[in-house]
Scaffold this motif. Structure first.
Motif, PDB file in Angstrom:
ATOM      1  N   ASP A   6      46.853  30.615 -71.691  1.00 27.85           N
ATOM      2  CA  ASP A   6      46.806  29.940 -70.405  1.00 27.85           C
ATOM      3  C   ASP A   6      45.612  30.518 -69.637  1.00 27.85           C
ATOM      4  OD1 ASP A   6      47.296  28.419 -68.158  1.00 27.85           O
ATOM      5  OD2 ASP A   6      49.458  28.772 -68.173  1.00 27.85           O
ATOM      6  N   TRP A   7      45.271  29.858 -68.544  1.00 29.12           N
ATOM      7  CA  TRP A   7      44.025  30.169 -67.818  1.00 29.12           C
ATOM      8  C   TRP A   7      44.175  31.457 -67.006  1.00 29.12           C
ATOM      9  CZ3 TRP A   7      44.163  26.493 -70.916  1.00 29.12           C
ATOM     10  CH2 TRP A   7      43.101  25.639 -71.142  1.00 29.12           C
ATOM     11  N   ARG A  29      57.923  24.382 -61.469  1.00 28.61           N
ATOM     12  CA  ARG A  29      57.292  23.461 -62.422  1.00 28.61           C
ATOM     13  C   ARG A  29      58.306  22.635 -63.201  1.00 28.61           C
ATOM     14  NH1 ARG A  29      52.189  26.283 -65.428  1.00 28.61           N
ATOM     15  NH2 ARG A  29      51.485  24.122 -65.514  1.00 28.61           N
ATOM     16  N   ASP A  48      43.973  18.845 -68.350  1.00 34.02           N
ATOM     17  CA  ASP A  48      45.414  18.850 -68.174  1.00 34.02           C
ATOM     18  C   ASP A  48      45.939  17.428 -68.289  1.00 34.02           C
ATOM     19  OD1 ASP A  48      46.740  21.434 -67.645  1.00 34.02           O
ATOM     20  OD2 ASP A  48      45.026  21.658 -66.306  1.00 34.02           O
ATOM     21  N   LEU A 105      46.005  19.188 -72.493  1.00 33.87           N
ATOM     22  CA  LEU A 105      46.914  20.320 -72.307  1.00 33.87           C
ATOM     23  C   LEU A 105      48.267  19.746 -71.899  1.00 33.87           C
ATOM     24  CD1 LEU A 105      44.317  22.451 -70.345  1.00 33.87           C
ATOM     25  CD2 LEU A 105      44.712  22.380 -72.820  1.00 33.87           C
ATOM     26  N   ARG A 156      54.753  34.973 -61.341  1.00 29.08           N
ATOM     27  CA  ARG A 156      54.682  34.346 -62.675  1.00 29.08           C
ATOM     28  C   ARG A 156      53.836  35.094 -63.696  1.00 29.08           C
ATOM     29  NH1 ARG A 156      51.066  29.021 -62.785  1.00 29.08           N
ATOM     30  NH2 ARG A 156      49.522  29.471 -61.209  1.00 29.08           N
ATOM     31  N   MET A 186      37.002  28.187 -66.934  1.00 34.96           N
ATOM     32  CA  MET A 186      37.516  26.917 -66.437  1.00 34.96           C
ATOM     33  C   MET A 186      36.291  26.076 -66.109  1.00 34.96           C
ATOM     34  SD  MET A 186      40.617  26.361 -63.891  1.00 34.96           S
ATOM     35  CE  MET A 186      41.385  24.757 -63.773  1.00 34.96           C
ATOM     36  N   SER A 207      48.278  22.323 -61.567  1.00 31.44           N
ATOM     37  CA  SER A 207      47.224  21.895 -62.483  1.00 31.44           C
ATOM     38  C   SER A 207      47.545  20.571 -63.162  1.00 31.44           C
ATOM     39  CB  SER A 207      46.984  22.980 -63.540  1.00 31.44           C
ATOM     40  OG  SER A 207      48.193  23.254 -64.208  1.00 31.44           O
ATOM     41  N   ALA A 260      39.579  21.290 -67.267  1.00 34.55           N
ATOM     42  CA  ALA A 260      40.135  22.622 -67.522  1.00 34.55           C
ATOM     43  C   ALA A 260      39.226  23.485 -68.407  1.00 34.55           C
ATOM     44  CB  ALA A 260      41.512  22.497 -68.159  1.00 34.55           C
ATOM     45  N   LYS A 303      53.266  23.656 -74.665  1.00 34.83           N
ATOM     46  CA  LYS A 303      53.189  24.824 -73.785  1.00 34.83           C
ATOM     47  C   LYS A 303      54.470  24.967 -72.977  1.00 34.83           C
ATOM     48  CE  LYS A 303      50.889  22.322 -70.010  1.00 34.83           C
ATOM     49  NZ  LYS A 303      49.636  22.072 -69.299  1.00 34.83           N
ATOM     50  N   HIS A 304      54.801  26.049 -72.350  1.00 34.46           N
ATOM     51  CA  HIS A 304      54.113  27.341 -72.320  1.00 34.46           C
ATOM     52  C   HIS A 304      54.986  28.274 -73.115  1.00 34.46           C
ATOM     53  CE1 HIS A 304      53.037  25.163 -68.561  1.00 34.46           C
ATOM     54  NE2 HIS A 304      51.845  25.604 -68.841  1.00 34.46           N
ATOM     55  N   TYR A 360      52.131  32.386 -68.863  1.00 33.82           N
ATOM     56  CA  TYR A 360      51.615  33.531 -68.087  1.00 33.82           C
ATOM     57  C   TYR A 360      52.531  34.748 -68.191  1.00 33.82           C
ATOM     58  CZ  TYR A 360      48.084  30.785 -65.580  1.00 33.82           C
ATOM     59  OH  TYR A 360      46.989  30.032 -65.249  1.00 33.82           O
ATOM     60  N   GLU A 397      53.435  23.927 -59.088  1.00 31.58           N
ATOM     61  CA  GLU A 397      53.104  25.109 -59.891  1.00 31.58           C
ATOM     62  C   GLU A 397      52.813  26.254 -58.924  1.00 31.58           C
ATOM     63  OE1 GLU A 397      49.888  24.409 -62.609  1.00 31.58           O
ATOM     64  OE2 GLU A 397      49.525  26.546 -62.874  1.00 31.58           O
ATOM     65  N   MET A 411      50.019  26.701 -76.344  1.00 33.22           N
ATOM     66  CA  MET A 411      49.590  27.581 -75.256  1.00 33.22           C
ATOM     67  C   MET A 411      50.733  28.506 -74.826  1.00 33.22           C
ATOM     68  SD  MET A 411      48.496  26.591 -71.333  1.00 33.22           S
ATOM     69  CE  MET A 411      47.436  25.241 -71.782  1.00 33.22           C
TER      70      MET A 411
HETATM   71  C1  NOJ Z   1      47.534  26.846 -65.699  1.00 33.24           C
HETATM   72  C2  NOJ Z   1      48.749  26.130 -66.179  1.00 33.24           C
HETATM   73  O1  NOJ Z   1      49.813  27.035 -66.338  1.00 33.24           O
HETATM   74  C3  NOJ Z   1      48.539  25.371 -67.478  1.00 33.24           C
HETATM   75  O2  NOJ Z   1      49.671  24.573 -67.714  1.00 33.24           O
HETATM   76  C4  NOJ Z   1      47.303  24.551 -67.412  1.00 33.24           C
HETATM   77  O3  NOJ Z   1      47.145  23.803 -68.595  1.00 33.24           O
HETATM   78  C5  NOJ Z   1      46.113  25.453 -67.152  1.00 33.24           C
HETATM   79  N1  NOJ Z   1      46.304  26.149 -65.886  1.00 33.24           N
HETATM   80  C6  NOJ Z   1      44.789  24.714 -67.100  1.00 33.24           C
HETATM   81  O4  NOJ Z   1      44.682  23.996 -65.935  1.00 33.24           O
END
Ligand code: NOJ
Length: 694
Positions: A230-231, A118, A49, A104, A162, A14, A357, A31, A151-152, A198, A431, A195
């Motif tokens: 994802d991160w 979310r 993001d 993102l 999560r 990150m 995020s 990000a 995403k996601h 999680y 989130e 993406m």
């Molecule tokens: C976690 C989030 O789930 C995702 O949506 C986001 O793009 C990333 N972190 C990066 O910040």
């Protein structure tokens, strides 16, 4: 590219100071960052993001301004693909001017859990609406030469636990619901990147889920872009690489550098072929070329017209605000009403924003205490668009008083003396944190009840991240759902209150009558199932059985169970009235078209959102599905003939064994309605059997 250059692009931290990690040199502070390769003319990847505007999380870039778009729920409520394209283009333009190459942005998850933390980042509970709005947002972003990321992927439905929750759902139901939303978004937007979430899906983490990534996305759908994790969502090296994951994002949040040295070793040991490494990088370059990043890289520091962008955000909010109730034409308020009382925690300062995020914090935002998130403090932000000031501007010479509502008896006393009360109720979501139940927090129900008892002209404006219960509904004449309305939200709300704006938003999610109506009424204790990337999880993997509702998500569940919600999907009132007529539906060589008329039968101009629902009763059939919609501006007495193409997938069932869609021969019911529960007007359609794929 050399092997080192390739590996520098398949995992990265990150790109903000976090824990022991410093911001990489050359990174804007966002990000992610992947270094330029000047010798090949390849610019750096700067990723940020952008679900709701270009994110400036955590004040890492002090003084950095950004336009906060209305929450995706509000974009969904507008049923307005062109509007989504316009706000997407705004994001792309701001991103480019700041020097970002990848956004993102492109939340395409179906809202299966109304209490989801979310939900404000997602469009709706319906695959067609979600796919169309998310796809147009993506297309708008990419029209500015910046990559967008859907995403996601997939079935990422709750925040509680999560990174430990497995969303279990049979393939057929998944293809008819969550995957259909993604497929439509990808077809329309052609995002450069995807993406995974999680969560696990059917027992495999989404980032190493071979079925989702290799079989469906890259295989059957022939998706040519790249798949970034994802991160802190990667759990393996060989399994993830062979399942189709191309990049380990936010690798410093993972316990191991899976796509660093361990992947190099796996290649050397012949466990991952070199061709897979080449493919990981080629997919990124392909997408960067496809949207123009490489031929025309962004030049950071280009001017951004924030005043103009704020107006774009305001207009988007104005198209989405939903008038839920308007008894006795309580709204619009007469200009020049003598004494208006505005009540609401921070309604003097701004409008509430969701946390996480995706947060966008325009200059001038109010940051208050929020919660701890992924080890850092997450502020509860109010965007700088004061509803109080906007009401004063629209109300025209009336006396407008303000109370924050923390002293309930003072609010009730003041309400007695006012001609009209406008009360702003708020529910903050973020989130990492689901809502517990559907009730408004901090005794706001008691406040509304008390104020409504003191003044019969009490108007409620809800700023929430999803549906909330309204035990006081019968006691107030009017309610507006504003969700989180963004940079111009205060002005948009005031516009609806005083009739400058004729409301035209329609609910993109069902508002349940109670938790007992939900397919999963019981919730896990968030204290004992905490799991955030980078933090030690409490508890092990657990499963949520989404086959309970299967593809009957949201309003379809209510139809299947014969339940009456508080407000149905698609519901939304206007200050004028519309009449639908002359519905006919034809099928011609696989193309299905509905034709009908919509007339404005009232005295004001307004936008109608006619909705087409299809159903097929009986065995192998299905309950009601949104199959098409339009948004049409009509002057008083105007009437328009409208044609809507119906996507044949909405008349089909997915056959997971043959891996194709099947339309069964027979009679289908097509309903033109104001919402999912409205009987509307009907037509039937005879279809022969047909199959198509993928
Ligand atoms: C976690 C989030 O789930 C995702 O949506 C986001 O793009 C990333 N972190 C990066 O910040």
């Amino acid at each position: 590219m050399t092997q080192d250059e390739k590996f520098a692009w398949i995992s990265g931290p990150m790109a903000i100071p976090i824990g022991d990690t410093k911001k990489p040199e050359g990174a804007l502070g966002s990000a992610a960052y992947y270094p330029a390769i000047p010798r090949l003319g390849i610019p750096a990847q700067q990723q940020s993001d952008a679900s709701l505007g270009v994110g400036n999380l955590g004040g890492v870039r002090p003084g950095d301004n950004a336009t906060a778009l209305p929450s995706s729920l509000l974009l969904g409520a507008a049923f307005d693909p062109e509007g989504a394209r316009e706000t997407g283009a705004l994001v792309g333009q701001e991103a480019r001017a700041k020097g970002f190459t990848v956004q993102l942005a492109g939340g395409a998850n179906l809202i299966r859990e109304p209490r989801g933390g979310r939900n404000f980042e997602y469009v709706s509970e319906d695959p067609l609406l979600t796919g169309i709005i998310a796809g147009n947002s993506v297309a708008g972003i990419q029209s500015q030469g910046v990559v967008a990321t859907v995403k996601h992927f997939a079935v990422n439905a709750q925040e509680t636990g999560r990174v430990l929750v497995s969303s279990d759902l049979s393939p057929a139901a998944m293809h008819e619901s969550d995957l259909l939303a993604f497929k439509i978004a990808i077809e329309i937007g052609q995002p450069g990147a995807v993406m995974p979430g999680y969560n696990l899906v059917n027992g495999h983490w989404a980032s190493e889920n071979a079925y989702l990534i290799n079989t469906v996305l890259k295989g059957e759908w022939r998706y040519p872009g790249w798949v970034m994790s994802d991160w802190g969502a990667v759990h393996s090296t060989v399994k993830a690489a062979l399942a189709g994951l191309d990049v380990q994002s936010g690798a410093n949040l993972d316990p191991d550098p899976y796509f660093g040295a361990p992947l190099q070793a796996a290649v050397a040991a012949g466990k991952v072929p070199q061709t897979r490494i080449d493919d990981m990088v080629r997919r990124q370059l392909r997408s960067l070329y496809a949207v123009g990043v490489i031929d025309n890289p962004p030049q950071p520091g280009a001017p951004i017209d924030y005043m103009a962008h704020r107006l774009v955000a305001q207009r988007a909010a104005e198209r989405g605000l939903v008038l839920l109730k308007n008894e006795g034409d309580a709204l619009p308020l007469a200009k020049g009403a003598k004494r208006i009382l505005v009540i609401g925690r921070r309604a003097d300062v701004g409008v509430l924003a969701g946390g996480g995020s995706s947060a966008v914090t325009p200059v001038g935002s109010l940051e208050t205490e929020g919660m701890s998130f992924m080890g850092t403090e997450m502020k509860k932000v109010y965007h700088p668009s004061s509803p109080l000031n906007a009401i004063r501007a629209e109300a025209n010479a009336a006396q407008v008083d303000f109370l924050d509502g923390t002293d309930r008896s003072a609010a009730i006393t003041a309400a007695r003396k006012a001609d009209i009360v406008v009360i702003f109720a708020e529910e903050w979501r973020s989130e990492g944190l689901d809502m517990q139940g559907l009730g408004l927090p901090d005794d706001q129900d008691a406040l509304i009840d008390g104020v409504a008892g003191a003044n019969a002209k009490t108007i409620v404006v809800l700023e929430s991240g999803g549906p909330v219960a309204m035990p006081w509904l019968a006691n107030v004449p009017a309610v507006i759902a504003a969700f989180y309305p963004g940079s111009g939200g205060g002005e948009a709300i005031a516009g609806v209150l005083f009739g400058r704006v004729n409301p035209s938003g329609h609910l993109p999610i069902t508002f349940p009558a109670s938790v007992a109506q939900l397919p999963h009424p019981d919730q896990r204790d968030p204290e004992t199932t905490t799991s955030n990337p980078g933090l030690k999880p409490k508890g092990g993997v657990f499963h949520v059985d989404y086959d309970v509702e299967g593809s009957d998500v949201g309003y379809r569940w209510y139809a299947r169970q014969g339940l009456t919600p508080l407000f149905p999907f698609g519901h939304g009132l206007s200050y004028t009235s519309f009449r639908h007529g002359d519905l006919s539906v034809q099928a011609d060589k696989g193309s299905i078209t509905a034709v009908f008329t919509v007339a404005n039968t009232g005295a004001r101009a307004g936008a109608a959102v006619p909705q087409l629902y299809v159903a097929r009763p009986g065995k192998g059939g299905f309950v009601t599905r949104l199959a098409g919609f339009d948004r049409v501006d009509l002057a008083p007495a105007a009437r328009e003939r409208i044609e809507v193409r119906i996507d044949p997938r909405l008349l089909a069932r997915y056959d997971a064994t043959a891996r194709l869609w099947r339309i069964a021969a027979g009679t289908y019911e097509v309903r033109l309605a104001n919402d999912a529960a409205d009987p509307g007007i009907k037509a039937t359609l005879e279809l022969p059997a047909a199959t198509f794929g993928p």
